[in-house]
Design an enzyme around this catalytic site. Sequence first.
Site, PDB file in Angstrom:
ATOM      1  CE  LYS A   1      -4.305   1.800   0.529  1.00  0.00           C
ATOM      2  NZ  LYS A   1      -3.775   2.749  -0.824  1.00  0.00           N
TER       3      LYS A   1
ATOM      4  CD  GLN B   1       3.428   4.682   1.973  1.00  0.00           C
ATOM      5  OE1 GLN B   1       3.824   5.389   1.734  1.00  0.00           O
ATOM      6  NE2 GLN B   1       2.551   5.029   3.225  1.00  0.00           N
TER       7      GLN B   1
ATOM      8  CE  LYS C   1       4.603   7.671   5.658  1.00  0.00           C
ATOM      9  NZ  LYS C   1       3.925   8.480   4.395  1.00  0.00           N
TER      10      LYS C   1
ATOM     11  CE  LYS D   1       4.539   7.582  -2.562  1.00  0.00           C
ATOM     12  NZ  LYS D   1       3.917   8.160  -1.347  1.00  0.00           N
TER      13      LYS D   1
ATOM     14  N   GLY E   1      -2.612   8.212  -4.157  1.00  0.00           N
ATOM     15  CA  GLY E   1      -2.297   9.217  -4.531  1.00  0.00           C
ATOM     16  C   GLY E   1      -0.807   9.636  -4.116  1.00  0.00           C
ATOM     17  CG  ASP E   2       2.763  11.525  -2.981  1.00  0.00           C
ATOM     18  OD1 ASP E   2       2.709  10.790  -2.007  1.00  0.00           O
ATOM     19  OD2 ASP E   2       4.536  11.959  -3.585  1.00  0.00           O
TER      20      ASP E   2
ATOM     21  CG  ASN F   1      -4.479  16.080  -0.464  1.00  0.00           C
ATOM     22  OD1 ASN F   1      -4.031  15.649   0.317  1.00  0.00           O
ATOM     23  ND2 ASN F   1      -5.501  16.167  -0.214  1.00  0.00           N
TER      24      ASN F   1
HETATM   25  P1  NDP Z   1       0.212  17.514  -4.394  1.00  0.00           P
HETATM   26  O1  NDP Z   1       0.891  17.632  -4.950  1.00  0.00           O
HETATM   27  O2  NDP Z   1      -1.143  18.066  -4.252  1.00  0.00           O
HETATM   28  O3  NDP Z   1       1.290  19.586  -4.181  1.00  0.00           O
HETATM   29  C1  NDP Z   1       2.280  19.379  -3.322  1.00  0.00           C
HETATM   30  C2  NDP Z   1       2.971  20.801  -3.258  1.00  0.00           C
HETATM   31  O4  NDP Z   1       4.202  20.472  -2.841  1.00  0.00           O
HETATM   32  C3  NDP Z   1       2.485  21.235  -4.776  1.00  0.00           C
HETATM   33  O5  NDP Z   1       2.126  23.375  -3.836  1.00  0.00           O
HETATM   34  C4  NDP Z   1       3.875  21.878  -5.009  1.00  0.00           C
HETATM   35  O6  NDP Z   1       4.200  22.811  -6.204  1.00  0.00           O
HETATM   36  C5  NDP Z   1       4.594  21.648  -3.675  1.00  0.00           C
HETATM   37  N1  NDP Z   1       6.217  21.020  -4.321  1.00  0.00           N
HETATM   38  C6  NDP Z   1       6.635  19.684  -4.827  1.00  0.00           C
HETATM   39  N2  NDP Z   1       7.547  19.768  -5.256  1.00  0.00           N
HETATM   40  C7  NDP Z   1       8.156  20.693  -5.231  1.00  0.00           C
HETATM   41  C8  NDP Z   1       9.515  21.117  -5.047  1.00  0.00           C
HETATM   42  N3  NDP Z   1      10.382  20.008  -5.451  1.00  0.00           N
HETATM   43  N4  NDP Z   1      10.203  22.085  -4.261  1.00  0.00           N
HETATM   44  C9  NDP Z   1       8.799  22.892  -4.045  1.00  0.00           C
HETATM   45  N5  NDP Z   1       7.215  22.764  -4.322  1.00  0.00           N
HETATM   46  C10 NDP Z   1       7.379  21.863  -4.372  1.00  0.00           C
HETATM   47  O7  NDP Z   1       0.605  17.240  -2.927  1.00  0.00           O
HETATM   48  P2  NDP Z   1       0.204  16.521  -1.734  1.00  0.00           P
HETATM   49  O8  NDP Z   1       0.105  17.721  -1.117  1.00  0.00           O
HETATM   50  O9  NDP Z   1       0.073  14.800  -1.793  1.00  0.00           O
HETATM   51  O10 NDP Z   1       2.135  16.065  -0.862  1.00  0.00           O
HETATM   52  C11 NDP Z   1       2.483  16.721  -0.887  1.00  0.00           C
HETATM   53  C12 NDP Z   1       3.603  15.809   0.088  1.00  0.00           C
HETATM   54  O11 NDP Z   1       3.066  15.326   1.083  1.00  0.00           O
HETATM   55  C13 NDP Z   1       5.151  15.244  -0.595  1.00  0.00           C
HETATM   56  O12 NDP Z   1       6.037  14.993  -0.231  1.00  0.00           O
HETATM   57  C14 NDP Z   1       3.739  13.483  -0.287  1.00  0.00           C
HETATM   58  O13 NDP Z   1       4.765  12.528  -0.747  1.00  0.00           O
HETATM   59  C15 NDP Z   1       3.254  13.629   1.140  1.00  0.00           C
HETATM   60  N6  NDP Z   1       2.106  12.984   1.313  1.00  0.00           N
HETATM   61  C16 NDP Z   1       1.151  12.948   0.952  1.00  0.00           C
HETATM   62  C17 NDP Z   1       0.302  12.301   1.013  1.00  0.00           C
HETATM   63  C18 NDP Z   1      -1.199  12.186   0.430  1.00  0.00           C
HETATM   64  O14 NDP Z   1      -1.995  11.917   1.255  1.00  0.00           O
HETATM   65  N7  NDP Z   1      -1.464  12.895  -0.871  1.00  0.00           N
HETATM   66  C19 NDP Z   1       0.344  11.046   2.045  1.00  0.00           C
HETATM   67  C20 NDP Z   1       1.296  11.232   3.138  1.00  0.00           C
HETATM   68  C21 NDP Z   1       2.794  11.983   2.619  1.00  0.00           C
HETATM   69  P3  NDP Z   1       3.766  22.923  -7.196  1.00  0.00           P
HETATM   70  O15 NDP Z   1       2.459  23.387  -7.947  1.00  0.00           O
HETATM   71  O16 NDP Z   1       4.774  24.373  -7.970  1.00  0.00           O
HETATM   72  O17 NDP Z   1       4.702  21.580  -7.806  1.00  0.00           O
END
Ligand code: NDP
Length: 464
Positions: free
Chosen positions: A101, A122, A125, A137, A176-177, A251
């Site tokens: 997962k 993961q 976690k 992943k 998703g991620d 997200n």
């Molecule tokens: P989203 O794609 O919804 O959002 C990612 C955000 O981070 C955007 O604002 C993006 O900006 C920014 N970002 C991504 N890469 C970079 C970078 N290299 N430098 C600067 N800003 C960056 O992703 P999520 O919110 O889902 O995920 C965010 C983090 O949380 C990740 O590390 C993910 O692995 C982790 N996570 C997510 C989960 C989930 O349920 N969604 C669960 C557990 C962990 P821009 O749009 O400009 O790229």
Amino acid sequence: MTTTCCTSARAGSQFVKDFMGTLTAANPHEPEFLQAAQEVVTSVEAVMEKKPQYLQGNILGRIVEPERAFQFRVPWVNDAGEVKVNRGYRIEFNSAIGPYKGGLRFHPTVNLSILKFLGFEQVFKNSLTTLPMGGGKGGADFNPKGKSDGEVMRFCQSFMSELFRHIGPDTDVPAGDIGVGSREIGYMFGEYKKITNTFVGILTGRGLEWGGSLIRPEATGYGCVYFAADMLATRGETFEGKTCLVSGSGNVAQYTVEKINDLGGKVVTLSDSGGWIFDGDGVDAEKLDWVMHLKNNHRGRIEEYAQQFPNAEFHSRNDSLDHNPMWSVKADCAFPSATQNEINAVDATNLLGNGVYLVSEGANMPSTAIAQDTFVDAGILYGPAKAANAGGVAVSGFEMAQASQRLYWTRDEVDARLRIIMSSIHTQCVDAAKEFGCEGNYVHGANIAGFVKVADAMIAQGIV
Ligand code: NDP
């Protein structure tokens, strides 16, 4: 071997150095994976003394090797009729306690090292959630940014036309991620359904009308704030009146802001890959609605926030600096919610210097190893990602349970269960840290508690 639970990832005993030397030689071009592995190996060294069967069974040697990893070609046609090709992956890391997962990431930086680090994290976690889920992943080096809906759909269909043969509701259940939200999950689910002629829970994060769970979009952000609330409670404090820094605006960041606001805190920053905003008045519910609309409907840039709300300032990203000035804003709490290694050693020192005494990680491994040690050595409330952001996968586990029962739980029911799981994760971290003589160290606590359950299952299942 000597028990050194409280050593930092940097210090490392001879045992850790030897182990990491072998692992590095076998995976020389995977810095993110090695970083994640070093942290866990350092934490669990002390456990080896208590449970010699782990050494006899070479649990560490086995747990750092994915059970299976796929790499595949993803060809697709863009709107101009040109044939494009990307590289897809799925890492099935460990299935000792349940089906694989873990999410799918679509981002140009995706490579084997990043997906192995994410899959490895993961495993522990998912173990901490108390639910029966193994770790995995996947993703692709595809950039959905700037692509039309049609292009994203064709890419997702092509990606799933290969991935489908490796996944299943009792085998491997992606989610998703970064770069994979409800739109991408929808296109991939549709393709799976068409190819296999089955309507089953092979992806989580599905729409409510087609098998999703209430609170799944909110879960990672809410959970990260719940974990922070539990950390604050150990000092008799709440969120009331706290100033918070949040990075990202996707997200995780969005629902982190929502829950901080609910609990009486104030969020003064947000960011994306183009830069960051400072809003001293706070990102209140109305402004957050605007951000959600901007990011989720228009796929706009955070820069536009400062045009919409003139009291806010926008600062462009400046990679020539050795630090990110966003982490120098005066605050009490920080919630890195964008991406890996976004807080380096200088940022960590700046955060501490500007009053931050709680860091709860929404993103995966957002702090470099030295930044992490800086927080632990300073004795602040530091909730590492594998504990603090486990709420997302926990509710994915609830989505799997609801899908197999063919029923839906109410919003309040899911949220209440999420709250209980985050508290249970907090308790497991605190108890494990205490048992191994490093009270208050959530890094060791999370790694040890997550590891023991998986290691025991691996021993019970023999050498497979
Ligand atoms: P989203 O794609 O919804 O959002 C990612 C955000 O981070 C955007 O604002 C993006 O900006 C920014 N970002 C991504 N890469 C970079 C970078 N290299 N430098 C600067 N800003 C960056 O992703 P999520 O919110 O889902 O995920 C965010 C983090 O949380 C990740 O590390 C993910 O692995 C982790 N996570 C997510 C989960 C989930 O349920 N969604 C669960 C557990 C962990 P821009 O749009 O400009 O790229």
